[in-house]
Write an enzyme that holds these catalytic residues in place. Structure first.
Site, mmCIF file in Angstrom:
data_model
loop_
_atom_site.group_PDB
_atom_site.id
_atom_site.type_symbol
_atom_site.label_atom_id
_atom_site.label_comp_id
_atom_site.label_asym_id
_atom_site.label_seq_id
_atom_site.Cartn_x
_atom_site.Cartn_y
_atom_site.Cartn_z
ATOM 1 C CE LYS A 1 -4.454 -1.353 1.926
ATOM 2 N NZ LYS A 1 -5.419 -1.102 2.996
ATOM 3 C CE LYS B 1 -13.573 -3.235 0.915
ATOM 4 N NZ LYS B 1 -13.412 -2.972 2.347
ATOM 5 C CE LYS C 1 -5.773 -7.958 -1.771
ATOM 6 N NZ LYS C 1 -5.605 -7.446 -0.417
HETATM 7 P P1 TYM Z 1 -10.933 -5.259 4.166
HETATM 8 O O1 TYM Z 1 -12.136 -4.403 4.217
HETATM 9 O O2 TYM Z 1 -9.809 -4.865 3.291
HETATM 10 O O3 TYM Z 1 -11.361 -6.736 3.776
HETATM 11 C C1 TYM Z 1 -12.462 -7.352 4.415
HETATM 12 C C2 TYM Z 1 -12.334 -8.875 4.355
HETATM 13 O O4 TYM Z 1 -12.355 -9.302 2.991
HETATM 14 C C3 TYM Z 1 -11.254 -10.169 2.758
HETATM 15 N N1 TYM Z 1 -10.809 -9.992 1.365
HETATM 16 C C4 TYM Z 1 -10.724 -10.988 0.481
HETATM 17 N N2 TYM Z 1 -10.989 -12.306 0.578
HETATM 18 C C5 TYM Z 1 -10.805 -13.054 -0.538
HETATM 19 N N3 TYM Z 1 -10.394 -12.539 -1.719
HETATM 20 C C6 TYM Z 1 -10.112 -11.221 -1.870
HETATM 21 N N4 TYM Z 1 -9.727 -10.728 -3.026
HETATM 22 C C7 TYM Z 1 -10.287 -10.385 -0.730
HETATM 23 N N5 TYM Z 1 -10.111 -9.038 -0.520
HETATM 24 C C8 TYM Z 1 -10.446 -8.837 0.775
HETATM 25 C C9 TYM Z 1 -10.179 -9.709 3.745
HETATM 26 O O5 TYM Z 1 -9.249 -10.730 3.985
HETATM 27 C C10 TYM Z 1 -11.023 -9.391 4.959
HETATM 28 O O6 TYM Z 1 -11.293 -10.561 5.706
HETATM 29 N N6 TYM Z 1 -7.721 -5.660 7.838
HETATM 30 C C11 TYM Z 1 -9.095 -6.131 7.581
HETATM 31 C C12 TYM Z 1 -10.115 -5.383 8.401
HETATM 32 C C13 TYM Z 1 -9.949 -5.556 9.878
HETATM 33 C C14 TYM Z 1 -10.059 -6.770 10.608
HETATM 34 C C15 TYM Z 1 -9.849 -6.410 11.970
HETATM 35 C C16 TYM Z 1 -10.311 -8.083 10.245
HETATM 36 C C17 TYM Z 1 -9.668 -4.581 10.767
HETATM 37 N N7 TYM Z 1 -9.608 -5.079 12.046
HETATM 38 C C18 TYM Z 1 -9.879 -7.374 12.967
HETATM 39 C C19 TYM Z 1 -10.337 -9.041 11.244
HETATM 40 C C20 TYM Z 1 -10.129 -8.682 12.595
HETATM 41 C C21 TYM Z 1 -9.358 -6.034 6.087
HETATM 42 O O7 TYM Z 1 -8.622 -6.567 5.328
HETATM 43 O O8 TYM Z 1 -10.459 -5.373 5.665
#
Ligand code: TYM
Length: 344
Positions: free
Chosen positions: A115, A210, A207
């Site tokens: 990032k 968003k 991947k």
């Molecule tokens: P975020 O919003 O980026 O992603 C949310 C969830 O979606 C999963 N994800 C995917 N899974 C499969 N294929 C993909 N291409 C893909 N893109 C995203 C992510 O692995 C995530 O599970 N850091 C976290 C948010 C967070 C969090 C936490 C999660 C903040 N605090 C505590 C668990 C526990 C995240 O990636 O959000």
């Protein structure tokens, strides 16, 4: 047996463009887990601002993720659904954990490197600290299980390292305060199924994300049937027919991805899908995938739109969830203060 009561925690950032990867990699699991665990699902708006956000869009996106949780089948009465910034203990614990985590650990995080890009010096402090806040999100509730996509594995390992180091650094005080040998559980990542890593529709080695500039790289949960059809039809493929066995997907990332998406949406294994489509050309397979994706996603998209329109309802769910979350967070934060040596 772990001495900690089982609790599931997970989060999704309020950054817009909620996509099929988020749905299949995370939210589908959230829905399943509510059958057997106490679950907390959080819209992580503090994480969202680690990169610049428009304040008006941020509010709308927070409501949109909450609406998506509910539309996908998460029951906000049975579980706790809330937004992170309404529970200040997340940031408060993150400070304490910042003093436990080591700079070297954070410098190794691949998500930060990706990032931040080349201009690392110019990234926000928050972006570097993102995984510590994530550890605080989980540990403030002493959660034991964390469903996430594959990309969050490294952050979960860091959360376990931080929990372990806190338990070691303060072991005497933890015991003195009546918490036995460990205050924090070592949270277990739950990463499984055929779609833990959904890839971009334009490039099977990247991947689905968003933040990809091309909207054709992902299926958004807000897409209508026509948009889904267009995106699947334009998805990159290779010239060969589909193989009959999973081994035949090796070295064919785009084919592997589309088969994985089909498998996850239909609740089958990739082997089952190839049993049905082995030998088929991509245009037939893509038509079947469009039908399946529309059948599965259209009801969710409709429901999400209706829920999102009722702002009073969504805000009420988040406020109620935050109050319930806060009761747990406050108690655990007080314990942390006693353990660390803060007067209160
Ligand atoms: P975020 O919003 O980026 O992603 C949310 C969830 O979606 C999963 N994800 C995917 N899974 C499969 N294929 C993909 N291409 C893909 N893109 C995203 C992510 O692995 C995530 O599970 N850091 C976290 C948010 C967070 C969090 C936490 C999660 C903040 N605090 C505590 C668990 C526990 C995240 O990636 O959000």
């Amino acid at each position: 047996m772990s001495p900690f009561p089982q609790r599931v925690f997970s989060g999704v950032q309020s950054t817009g463009n909620l996509h099929l990867g988020n749905y299949l990699g995370a939210i589908v699991r959230f829905v399943e887990l509510q059958k057997s665990f106490d679950c907390m699902y959080c819209v992580v708006d503090l994480h969202a601002i680690t990169v610049p956000q428009d304040p008006i869009a941020l509010k709308a996106n927070t409501r949109e993720i909450a609406a998506a949780f509910i539309a996908c089948g998460i029951d906000p009465k049975q579980n706790i659904v809330f937004n992170q910034s309404q529970v200040p203990e997340h940031a408060e614990l993150a400070w304490v954990l910042n003093c436990v985590a080591r700079i070297g650990w954070l410098n190794r995080m691949t998500q930060f490197k990706d990032k931040a890009g080349k201009d690392r010096e110019n990234a926000s402090m928050g972006l570097l600290d993102y995984p510590v806040l994530m550890a605080a999100d989980i540990l403030i509730y002493r959660a034991t299980h964390v469903p996430v996509g594959d990309d969050q594995k490294q952050h979960l390992e860091l959360a376990r390292d931080i929990a372990q180091k806190f338990n070691n650094d303060f072991s005497e005080s933890i015991a003195r305060n009546g918490f036995g040998e460990a205050f924090f559980p070592l949270p277990e990542p739950l990463i499984s199924g055929p779609a833990t890593r959904v890839m971009s529709l334009r490039d099977g080695t990247k991947k689905m994300s968003k933040s990809d500039a091309s909207d054709y790289s992902r299926i958004n949960l807000s897409d209508d049937a026509d948009q889904i059809a267009q995106k699947v039809k334009k998805a990159k493929t290779d010239p060969d027919a589909l193989p009959s066995e999973e081994k035949g997907l090796e070295g064919r990332p785009e084919a592997d991805n589309l088969v994985g998406i089909y498998a996850a949406l239909s609740g089958q294994s990739k082997t089952d899908v190839l049993g049905e489509f082995g030998g088929a050309n991509f245009s037939n397979f893509k038509s079947a995938l469009v039908d399946l994706a529309v059948a599965k996603l259209a009801p969710i998209t409709d429901k999400m739109r209706r829920i999102r329109e009722d702002e009073t309802y969504v805000d009420g769910v988040l406020r109620d969830g935050a109050e319930r979350a806060r009761a747990i967070a406050r108690e655990n934060m007080n314990a942390v203060k006693d353990i660390v040596g803060f007067l209160r």
